[in-house]
Design an enzyme around this catalytic site. Structure first.
Site, PDB file in Angstrom:
ATOM      1  N   GLU A 114       0.822  -1.211   0.000  1.00 44.72           N
ATOM      2  CA  GLU A 114       0.000   0.000   0.000  1.00 44.72           C
ATOM      3  C   GLU A 114       0.853   1.256   0.000  1.00 44.72           C
ATOM      4  OE1 GLU A 114      -2.686  -0.631   3.357  1.00 44.72           O
ATOM      5  OE2 GLU A 114      -4.087  -1.645   2.017  1.00 44.72           O
TER       6      GLU A 114
ATOM      7  N   ASP B 190      -8.132  -9.146   4.212  1.00 47.77           N
ATOM      8  CA  ASP B 190      -7.903  -8.001   5.085  1.00 47.77           C
ATOM      9  C   ASP B 190      -8.926  -7.866   6.213  1.00 47.77           C
ATOM     10  OD1 ASP B 190      -6.975  -5.720   6.156  1.00 47.77           O
ATOM     11  OD2 ASP B 190      -7.393  -4.424   4.470  1.00 47.77           O
TER      12      ASP B 190
ATOM     13  N   GLU C 109     -12.415  -2.039  12.212  1.00 50.15           N
ATOM     14  CA  GLU C 109     -12.474  -1.315  10.942  1.00 50.15           C
ATOM     15  C   GLU C 109     -13.596  -1.815  10.036  1.00 50.15           C
ATOM     16  OE1 GLU C 109      -8.838  -1.600   8.720  1.00 50.15           O
ATOM     17  OE2 GLU C 109      -9.638  -0.492   7.013  1.00 50.15           O
TER      18      GLU C 109
ATOM     19  N   HIS D 249     -15.459  -7.618   1.703  1.00 48.99           N
ATOM     20  CA  HIS D 249     -15.032  -6.294   1.250  1.00 48.99           C
ATOM     21  C   HIS D 249     -16.097  -5.542   0.452  1.00 48.99           C
ATOM     22  CE1 HIS D 249     -11.908  -3.399   1.233  1.00 48.99           C
ATOM     23  NE2 HIS D 249     -10.935  -4.270   1.413  1.00 48.99           N
TER      24      HIS D 249
HETATM   25  O1  GCW Z   1      -7.094  -2.872   6.473  1.00 50.09           O
HETATM   26  C1  GCW Z   1      -6.134  -2.036   5.897  1.00 50.09           C
HETATM   27  C2  GCW Z   1      -6.433  -0.704   6.456  1.00 50.09           C
HETATM   28  C3  GCW Z   1      -5.269   0.236   6.445  1.00 50.09           C
HETATM   29  C4  GCW Z   1      -4.074  -0.467   7.078  1.00 50.09           C
HETATM   30  C5  GCW Z   1      -3.772  -1.722   6.292  1.00 50.09           C
HETATM   31  C6  GCW Z   1      -2.637  -2.524   6.908  1.00 50.09           C
HETATM   32  C7  GCW Z   1      -2.360   0.516   8.412  1.00 50.09           C
HETATM   33  O2  GCW Z   1      -7.513  -0.149   5.740  1.00 50.09           O
HETATM   34  O3  GCW Z   1      -5.633   1.381   7.168  1.00 50.09           O
HETATM   35  O4  GCW Z   1      -2.952   0.374   7.155  1.00 50.09           O
HETATM   36  O5  GCW Z   1      -4.893  -2.559   6.299  1.00 50.09           O
HETATM   37  O6  GCW Z   1      -2.934  -3.445   7.633  1.00 50.09           O
HETATM   38  O7  GCW Z   1      -1.496  -2.218   6.656  1.00 50.09           O
END
Ligand code: GCW
Length: 680
Positions: free
Chosen positions: A282, A355, A383, A501
């Protein structure tokens, strides 16, 4: 064990949740009489005393006197004797606690173990058990039991829903908020022994000389509680703050820079835990920027730390250019590197391959890297599971993962036995630490499971609820089943049957299944649902992305046949026609609708259950929970309505007979915008 008989209790005094599960509300009935008669007095270990032992004694005194509503006195007859350099079974920080007619003996191989034992004994007594009968032996199942903070230097918290950061970097090192100590107490009480203080999307500030005294102040404060401090290290720091032209891990100047930083840190913080690193993920910098591998990067940092510390390298990677199914990318990247990481590197793997979704199958890397130490990363902050409102008790999700058979090397819990478990923290400046009172249970459960992954989620809920709210059996008897079902409720109203997601873009708050126009395919909910007029779901079998092949054959087999498999993962692995017949006999579309409705109904039941518990809870927390459940009821319905409206626009199918139609049309839901949603 004493089973106390309580009549209806009068509501407790005003409470704000700050004391967490360490309230030690006065015992009543037989349990109170038993502890009074036991008449505890603490017998310190012979010889010199460490701060840790002093804290263990102080905690025992504090807890016991609160349970009995009177101070301990020197002439007490029930000796609680501590022995902190004993040979006990299992790890050094393990302990045993044995009661007898005359007293209680606490034995551990370390002072920290004595502190853990003190909290364990208090938990036992808080639950109303007989002091004489105590017989506990426990040892941590894994070495690293951690919380990872996604807190930034400016006090904001990425994916934080409980206010600002608990770390006041600006006023450190001079100012140490009382919260820092209470946080350590709470962590020690559940066996947490490491804390990463800053976001994995890391600022290089944490590696500057200016931050070192700030970090040192925290580390000094936490040391007596058995907590080691770690930081997230920005891989490009040698360039960002070191004046070098490169951060190439094989460049001698870069290696020397990290070594020098490590030396400076260890000079100030001799028990510094190490670095957590998010690299080439990312947009974060990493070794691949220089054509090097993740192992090159991790090993370079591991060499700088030496035996003094650990590099925790995250496996959460997926790339912008890669067309591969995102669920496959981490495995493809890391499995070939098995055996190449230094001994003091631990690979931190999220529970599932995408995720932190409400439900994912376990990550295929578990079991696939027998020569690498692995660690499980879970998200305590919600989240993707309702963020700052409602109730979603996550222990059932974590035990589902920990107990999963990998088909190679045992369960996930067995695979991580030499690594550890980390949770992305949910703490903040909120008076009750975690935003909602029930989110405290997730913090609690993370620690308890990292200590002992064999614990069952409803037992954890039960002990948490009794300590936090009321030990009147009527309370846990009703609240525990509610907590246990709460995570499945979220799965049902957000992403049933293995969908994933479907959250709105960026802040991930609320539904956004229609989003399909973002630059990178895997940012779009439509990428995950693959919904079209014919069907829905992601084909991850051999005819599709074949992500299934990343699992051991015996495990993959269980997910191969959509007609025979666990339907909780159905659309994760299969793209199926809308009229596919599910196990209930309902066609897929009807089953999907049924699950959304089930989720909404469960949240309504939760709100009703909570109303019935009013007599057992102080008015402040009663009201706070009732209000947050109001939010969850609204959000559950919104998720269900928006999702159904969208799926109908794709499949053009009528709703099954008797179904309540969505309250609004699809355009209404699509137009909702929340630019100010927290946690971004
Ligand atoms: O789930 C995603 C999140 C990001 C996060 C990333 C990660 C810290 O939306 O905010 O970044 O994972 O785990 O690196």
């Amino acid at each position: 064990m004493i089973v106390a008989t309580w009549c209806l209790v009068s509501p407790a005094a005003a409470e704000d949740g700050y004391d967490l599960w360490l309230r030690y509300s006065p015992l009543e009935g037989e349990a109170r009489t038993a502890l009074d008669r036991f008449d505890p007095v603490i017998v310190r270990p012979a010889g010199a005393h460490s701060d840790t032992v002093d804290i263990a004694v102080a905690e025992l005194e504090r807890g016991l006197s609160s349970l009995m509503e009177r101070p301990l006195h020197a002439g007490g007859t029930g000796a609680i004797a501590l022995e902190c350099n004993a040979a006990v079974e299992g790890a050094r920080d393990g302990y045993d606690i044995a009661g007898s007619d005359t007293g209680i003996t606490i034995r551990s191989g370390s002072d920290t173990g004595c502190l853990y034992a003190a909290f364990s004994l208090l938990r036992y007594l808080s639950l109303g058990n007989d002091p004489h009968a105590v017989d506990l032996a426990s040892s941590p199942a894994m070495p690293l039991r951690m919380l990872d903070h996604w807190d930034n230097p400016d006090g904001s918290v990425e994916r934080g829903y409980a206010g600002r950061s608990i770390f006041d970097w600006w006023h450190l090192p001079e100012v140490l908020d009382r919260r820092i100590i209470d946080y350590a107490r709470a962590n020690a009480s559940i066996g947490i022994n490491g804390v990463v203080v800053n976001n994995v999307n890391a600022s290089a500030l944490f590696l500057t000389p200016r931050y070192l005294p700030k970090l040192k102040r925290l580390a000094d404060a936490w040391r007596p509680y058995g907590i080691r401090l770690y930081i997230s290290a920005r891989f490009s720091a040698p360039r960002d703050i070191g004046g070098l032209a490169t951060a190439d891990p094989l460049d001698p100047a870069v290696r020397a820079w990290w070594r020098a930083r490590a030396e400076a840190i260890y000079a100030a913080i001799p028990d510094f835990g190490g670095f957590l690193v998010k690299a080439n993920s990312e947009g974060q910098p990493g070794p691949q920027d220089y054509g090097r591998t993740h192992a090159d990067g991790a090993n370079m940092l591991a060499a700088a730390l030496g035996e003094r510390g650990t590099v925790i390298w995250r496996a959460f990677v997926y790339s912008a250019e890669d067309e591969t199914d995102r669920a496959k990318q981490a495995y493809e990247e890391f499995a070939p590197l098995d055996g190449q990481f230094a001994d003091n590197v631990v690979l931190q793997v999220k529970n599932g391959p995408i995720d932190f979704q409400p439900r994912e199958p376990f990550h295929p890397l578990f079991g696939a890297m027998p020569n690498t130490r692995l660690m499980l990363e879970a998200q305590v902050t919600r989240e993707y599971l309702g963020q700052g409102s409602g109730i979603a008790y996550l222990a059932p999700m974590w035990t589902e993962v920990l107990g999963a058979q990998t088909g190679r090397g045992g369960t996930v819990a067995q695979v991580i036995a030499h690594g550890g478990m980390a949770g992305v923290a949910n703490t903040g400046s909120a008076r009750n630490w975690s935003g909602t009172d029930f989110d405290q249970a997730n913090w609690y459960a993370l620690g308890r499971l990292a200590w002992d992954p064999a614990l069952v989620s409803d037992e954890i809920a039960r002990e948490w609820a009794a300590q936090t709210f009321s030990r009147d059996p009527a309370f846990p008897n009703r609240v525990v089943p509610m907590m246990q079902r709460s995570r499945q409720a979220v799965v049902d109203y957000m992403t049933p049957l293995g969908l994933a997601h479907q959250m709105a873009t960026g802040h991930h708050y609320g539904p956004g299944p229609w989003v399909c126009d973002l630059a990178r395919p895997e940012w779009n909910p439509c990428y995950y649902s693959r919904a079209d007029a014919e069907g829905i779901g992601f084909d991850r079998t051999a005819s599709g992305s074949d992500a299934l092949a990343q699992y051991a054959p015996a495990i993959a087999e269980g997910w191969e046949d959509p007609a025979a498999m666990d339907e909780d993962y159905l659309l994760w692995f299969h793209h199926l026609p809308w009229d596919f017949e599910t196990r209930s006999g309902r066609p897929l579309w009807d089953e999907l609708v049924h699950r959304y409705d089930r989720g909404v109904a469960e949240v309504e039941t939760m709100a009703r259950t909570w109303r019935s518990l009013r007599p057992y809870v102080d008015p402040e927390r009663y009201r706070a929970v009732a209000e947050t459940l109001n939010i969850q009821q609204r959000e559950a319905k919104w998720w269900r309505d928006a999702s159904l409206a969208y799926w109908q626009s794709i499949n053009h199918l009528p709703l099954p007979a008797g179904t309540t139609p969505p309250e609004h049309d699809l355009e209404y839901y699509r137009a909702l915008a929340f630019p100010e949603a927290p946690g971004q």
